[in-house]
Design a protein around this motif. Structure first.
Motif, PDB file in Angstrom:
ATOM      1  N   ALA A 133     -15.796  25.462  21.599  1.00  0.00           N
ATOM      2  CA  ALA A 133     -16.588  26.646  21.946  1.00  0.00           C
ATOM      3  C   ALA A 133     -15.647  27.722  22.458  1.00  0.00           C
ATOM      4  CB  ALA A 133     -17.631  26.309  23.005  1.00  0.00           C
ATOM      5  N   LYS A 134     -16.031  28.980  22.230  1.00  0.00           N
ATOM      6  CA  LYS A 134     -15.263  30.096  22.795  1.00  0.00           C
ATOM      7  C   LYS A 134     -15.533  30.159  24.292  1.00  0.00           C
ATOM      8  CE  LYS A 134     -15.253  33.119  18.842  1.00  0.00           C
ATOM      9  NZ  LYS A 134     -15.735  34.364  18.261  1.00  0.00           N
ATOM     10  N   ILE A 135     -14.500  30.486  25.054  1.00  0.00           N
ATOM     11  CA  ILE A 135     -14.656  30.637  26.506  1.00  0.00           C
ATOM     12  C   ILE A 135     -15.043  32.083  26.796  1.00  0.00           C
ATOM     13  CG2 ILE A 135     -13.490  30.499  28.735  1.00  0.00           C
ATOM     14  CD1 ILE A 135     -11.560  28.444  27.440  1.00  0.00           C
ATOM     15  N   PRO A 136     -16.165  32.294  27.493  1.00  0.00           N
ATOM     16  CA  PRO A 136     -16.546  33.678  27.821  1.00  0.00           C
ATOM     17  C   PRO A 136     -15.433  34.386  28.600  1.00  0.00           C
ATOM     18  CG  PRO A 136     -18.330  32.156  28.362  1.00  0.00           C
ATOM     19  CD  PRO A 136     -17.129  31.314  28.006  1.00  0.00           C
ATOM     20  N   ASP A 137     -15.278  35.696  28.367  1.00  0.00           N
ATOM     21  CA  ASP A 137     -14.187  36.463  28.982  1.00  0.00           C
ATOM     22  C   ASP A 137     -14.201  36.417  30.502  1.00  0.00           C
ATOM     23  OD1 ASP A 137     -13.238  37.181  26.531  1.00  0.00           O
ATOM     24  OD2 ASP A 137     -14.241  39.144  26.484  1.00  0.00           O
ATOM     25  N   ASN A 138     -15.400  36.241  31.093  1.00  0.00           N
ATOM     26  CA  ASN A 138     -15.489  36.291  32.557  1.00  0.00           C
ATOM     27  C   ASN A 138     -15.111  34.959  33.213  1.00  0.00           C
ATOM     28  OD1 ASN A 138     -17.849  35.034  31.564  1.00  0.00           O
ATOM     29  ND2 ASN A 138     -18.940  35.473  33.446  1.00  0.00           N
ATOM     30  N   LEU A 139     -14.774  33.960  32.427  1.00  0.00           N
ATOM     31  CA  LEU A 139     -14.448  32.647  33.004  1.00  0.00           C
ATOM     32  C   LEU A 139     -12.974  32.321  32.810  1.00  0.00           C
ATOM     33  CD1 LEU A 139     -17.550  30.515  31.924  1.00  0.00           C
ATOM     34  CD2 LEU A 139     -17.033  31.468  34.185  1.00  0.00           C
ATOM     35  N   GLU A 140     -12.351  31.792  33.885  1.00  0.00           N
ATOM     36  CA  GLU A 140     -10.946  31.367  33.827  1.00  0.00           C
ATOM     37  C   GLU A 140     -10.858  29.953  33.263  1.00  0.00           C
ATOM     38  OE1 GLU A 140      -9.829  31.179  37.878  1.00  0.00           O
ATOM     39  OE2 GLU A 140     -10.109  33.323  38.253  1.00  0.00           O
ATOM     40  N   ASP A 141      -9.663  29.625  32.772  1.00  0.00           N
ATOM     41  CA  ASP A 141      -9.422  28.269  32.266  1.00  0.00           C
ATOM     42  C   ASP A 141      -9.814  27.217  33.299  1.00  0.00           C
ATOM     43  OD1 ASP A 141      -8.331  29.478  30.046  1.00  0.00           O
ATOM     44  OD2 ASP A 141      -6.270  28.807  30.420  1.00  0.00           O
ATOM     45  N   GLU A 142      -9.416  27.443  34.560  1.00  0.00           N
ATOM     46  CA  GLU A 142      -9.634  26.450  35.617  1.00  0.00           C
ATOM     47  C   GLU A 142     -11.118  26.209  35.863  1.00  0.00           C
ATOM     48  OE1 GLU A 142      -7.499  28.907  35.685  1.00  0.00           O
ATOM     49  OE2 GLU A 142      -5.543  27.956  36.007  1.00  0.00           O
ATOM     50  N   GLN A 143     -11.947  27.228  35.636  1.00  0.00           N
ATOM     51  CA  GLN A 143     -13.382  27.070  35.865  1.00  0.00           C
ATOM     52  C   GLN A 143     -14.028  26.172  34.814  1.00  0.00           C
ATOM     53  OE1 GLN A 143     -13.920  31.527  36.233  1.00  0.00           O
ATOM     54  NE2 GLN A 143     -15.568  30.868  37.575  1.00  0.00           N
ATOM     55  N   VAL A 144     -13.558  26.274  33.569  1.00  0.00           N
ATOM     56  CA  VAL A 144     -14.269  25.602  32.477  1.00  0.00           C
ATOM     57  C   VAL A 144     -13.644  24.280  32.043  1.00  0.00           C
ATOM     58  CG1 VAL A 144     -15.180  27.757  31.577  1.00  0.00           C
ATOM     59  CG2 VAL A 144     -13.037  26.862  30.643  1.00  0.00           C
ATOM     60  N   LEU A 145     -12.392  24.027  32.445  1.00  0.00           N
ATOM     61  CA  LEU A 145     -11.648  22.868  31.921  1.00  0.00           C
ATOM     62  C   LEU A 145     -12.492  21.588  31.872  1.00  0.00           C
ATOM     63  CD1 LEU A 145      -8.967  21.461  31.087  1.00  0.00           C
ATOM     64  CD2 LEU A 145      -8.440  21.248  33.536  1.00  0.00           C
ATOM     65  N   PHE A 146     -13.214  21.291  32.956  1.00  0.00           N
ATOM     66  CA  PHE A 146     -13.892  19.996  33.058  1.00  0.00           C
ATOM     67  C   PHE A 146     -15.160  19.899  32.202  1.00  0.00           C
ATOM     68  CE2 PHE A 146     -11.773  20.216  37.393  1.00  0.00           C
ATOM     69  CZ  PHE A 146     -10.635  19.580  36.924  1.00  0.00           C
ATOM     70  N   ALA A 147     -15.596  21.049  31.638  1.00  0.00           N
ATOM     71  CA  ALA A 147     -16.752  20.990  30.739  1.00  0.00           C
ATOM     72  C   ALA A 147     -16.427  20.142  29.512  1.00  0.00           C
ATOM     73  CB  ALA A 147     -17.171  22.394  30.323  1.00  0.00           C
ATOM     74  N   SER A 148     -15.132  20.015  29.200  1.00  0.00           N
ATOM     75  CA  SER A 148     -14.737  19.243  28.019  1.00  0.00           C
ATOM     76  C   SER A 148     -15.054  17.758  28.182  1.00  0.00           C
ATOM     77  CB  SER A 148     -13.252  19.427  27.728  1.00  0.00           C
ATOM     78  OG  SER A 148     -12.476  18.921  28.797  1.00  0.00           O
ATOM     79  N   ASP A 149     -15.090  17.263  29.426  1.00  0.00           N
ATOM     80  CA  ASP A 149     -15.251  15.819  29.607  1.00  0.00           C
ATOM     81  C   ASP A 149     -15.980  15.454  30.894  1.00  0.00           C
ATOM     82  OD1 ASP A 149     -14.986  13.086  29.836  1.00  0.00           O
ATOM     83  OD2 ASP A 149     -12.855  13.009  29.448  1.00  0.00           O
ATOM     84  N   ILE A 150     -15.300  15.506  32.045  1.00  0.00           N
ATOM     85  CA  ILE A 150     -15.892  14.875  33.243  1.00  0.00           C
ATOM     86  C   ILE A 150     -17.126  15.593  33.761  1.00  0.00           C
ATOM     87  CG2 ILE A 150     -13.771  13.712  33.968  1.00  0.00           C
ATOM     88  CD1 ILE A 150     -13.501  15.911  36.157  1.00  0.00           C
ATOM     89  N   MET A 151     -17.182  16.924  33.622  1.00  0.00           N
ATOM     90  CA  MET A 151     -18.403  17.616  34.043  1.00  0.00           C
ATOM     91  C   MET A 151     -19.564  17.198  33.154  1.00  0.00           C
ATOM     92  SD  MET A 151     -19.336  21.670  33.937  1.00  0.00           S
ATOM     93  CE  MET A 151     -20.947  22.251  34.531  1.00  0.00           C
ATOM     94  N   SER A 152     -19.319  17.164  31.856  1.00  0.00           N
ATOM     95  CA  SER A 152     -20.380  16.792  30.920  1.00  0.00           C
ATOM     96  C   SER A 152     -20.843  15.359  31.175  1.00  0.00           C
ATOM     97  CB  SER A 152     -19.886  16.959  29.480  1.00  0.00           C
ATOM     98  OG  SER A 152     -20.951  16.803  28.582  1.00  0.00           O
ATOM     99  N   THR A 153     -19.891  14.467  31.426  1.00  0.00           N
ATOM    100  CA  THR A 153     -20.222  13.060  31.686  1.00  0.00           C
ATOM    101  C   THR A 153     -20.985  12.904  33.006  1.00  0.00           C
ATOM    102  OG1 THR A 153     -18.226  12.377  30.509  1.00  0.00           O
ATOM    103  CG2 THR A 153     -19.226  10.755  31.964  1.00  0.00           C
ATOM    104  N   GLY A 154     -20.474  13.530  34.054  1.00  0.00           N
ATOM    105  CA  GLY A 154     -21.109  13.405  35.370  1.00  0.00           C
ATOM    106  C   GLY A 154     -22.514  13.993  35.377  1.00  0.00           C
ATOM    107  N   PHE A 155     -22.677  15.163  34.774  1.00  0.00           N
ATOM    108  CA  PHE A 155     -24.008  15.763  34.691  1.00  0.00           C
ATOM    109  C   PHE A 155     -24.937  14.889  33.845  1.00  0.00           C
ATOM    110  CE2 PHE A 155     -24.221  20.345  36.203  1.00  0.00           C
ATOM    111  CZ  PHE A 155     -23.117  20.242  37.031  1.00  0.00           C
TER     112      PHE A 155
END
Ligand SMILES: [Zn+2]
Ligand SMILES: [Zn+2]
Length: 344
Positions: A133-155
């Motif tokens: 997915a494209k990262i929205p311009d208002n979000l930094e790498d550090e904010q979104v990194l975990f969406a790839s795996d652990i955030m998605s899994t934990g949620f």
């Protein structure tokens, strides 16, 4: 052929940096990504130590970067786009993908459909059109990194338990995935959130991520039963992958409640379901990280909307070229380490 300095599994239990080639021009459906931020995941340790993955595979499946080149059929992305890739690859069209079960896509064997090579300067994503997915311009790498795996899994540990507003949730173990489950419980509307953890830094982080109460593992069952008037919790999450935490999660799930297991039981060929007392009228769910463009878009929407901020989990920062040393630190849980930012 261009080359990437990438962390590879060299033998059971061992990794090292190696120079590996990647194609000039990606194949159909593929994209080449220049890594801007990567990290090490608990399942990397399983890949290196316990899982039948051959030596020589490039390591890493949680990363963000910039598109270098795309292959035929990849129309959603172009060179220069900032993107995040899911940790598992999906084609979008096989039977499982058509059913919305992208994490069990049957079109890749990399081995399995795990992304490999994200702990390198460059990595190749197959099924890029539906995996990234494209990262929205208002979000930094550090904010979104975990969406790839652990955030998605934990949620997903909370979502698969079909949380209702005001549910009580206990999360056993506050490692990276457990902390994301705690954050997910808060973001998704839990009433009472009880975290189970013994390491002081992780206890503090659990509170920061939304735990109301943190209890020690040895007294967890008694404390959770007391805190819920002996009823038990609506949702008990197992996020360690050990028999004892699984048993404890079963013990505190109320009648009609759900045990949600997201720990990876890599070293244990058998998991016993406890029957002391009784284990009736509960649900037991297990979850593989939900993935794909739409999942990433939704998770980044929650981040963008200020509903969750997982940046505090990045406790350490190193260079990609230092990844093997970062594995040692991550494995030993040195210095309160939770997640290590790996940068070029
Ligand atoms: Zn992982
Ligand atoms: Zn598929």
């Amino acid at each position: 052929m261009p080359q990437s300095n990438t962390c590879v599994k060299t033998a059971e239990g061992q990794v090292a940096m190696a120079t590996i080639p990647y194609p000039d021009q990606p194949g159909p459906g593929q994209a080449i990504i220049r890594t801007t931020l990567s990290t090490i995941c608990g399942s990397d340790i399983h890949v290196v130590d316990d899982l039948p993955v051959p030596a020589g595979v490039p390591m890493g499946h949680e990363a963000v970067g910039v598109v270098e080149a795309v292959g035929a059929g990849v129309t959603a992305f172009k060179p220069g786009d900032r993107v995040i890739s899911s940790c598992l690859l999906c084609c979008g069209t096989c039977g499982n993908c058509s059913e919305g079960q992208h994490s069990v896509c049957s079109s890749f064997n990399s081995p399995g459909n795990l992304l490999f090579g994200a702990q390198g300067e460059f990595f190749l994503v197959s099924g890029a059109q539906t995996t990234m997915a494209k990262i929205p311009d208002n979000l930094e790498d550090e904010q979104v990194l975990f969406a790839s795996d652990i955030m998605s899994t934990g949620f997903a540990a909370i979502e698969r338990a079909e949380i209702k507003a005001g549910d009580s949730v206990a999360v056993f173990a506050q490692g990276p995935v457990g902390l994301c489950a705690t954050a997910g419980a808060r973001a998704l509307g839990a009433g009472l959130i009880i975290a189970v953890e013994s390491i002081p830094e992780r206890q503090a982080m659990a509170k920061r991520m939304g735990a109301d109460i943190v209890v020690e593992p040895g007294e967890a069952v008694a404390r959770i039963m007391a805190l819920t008037g002996n009823r038990g919790v609506d949702i008990a999450v197992e996020a360690l992958g050990h028999q004892v935490t699984f048993e404890n999660a079963c013990a505190v799930a109320r009648l009609g409640g759900t045990v949600s297991s997201v720990g990876v039981y890599g070293r244990f060929p058998v998991l016993n379901l406890p029957t002391s007392g009784s284990f009736i009228h509960r649900k037991l769910v297990t979850t593989l990280c939900p993935i794909g463009t739409e999942r990433l878009r939704r998770l980044m929407g929650m981040i963008s909307g200020g509903k969750v901020d997982l940046r505090p989990l990045l406790t350490h920062s190193m260079k990609i070229s230092e990844t093997p040393a970062a594995y040692d630190m991550f494995r030993k849980r040195d210095g309160g380490v939770l997640k290590i930012a790996l940068r070029p």
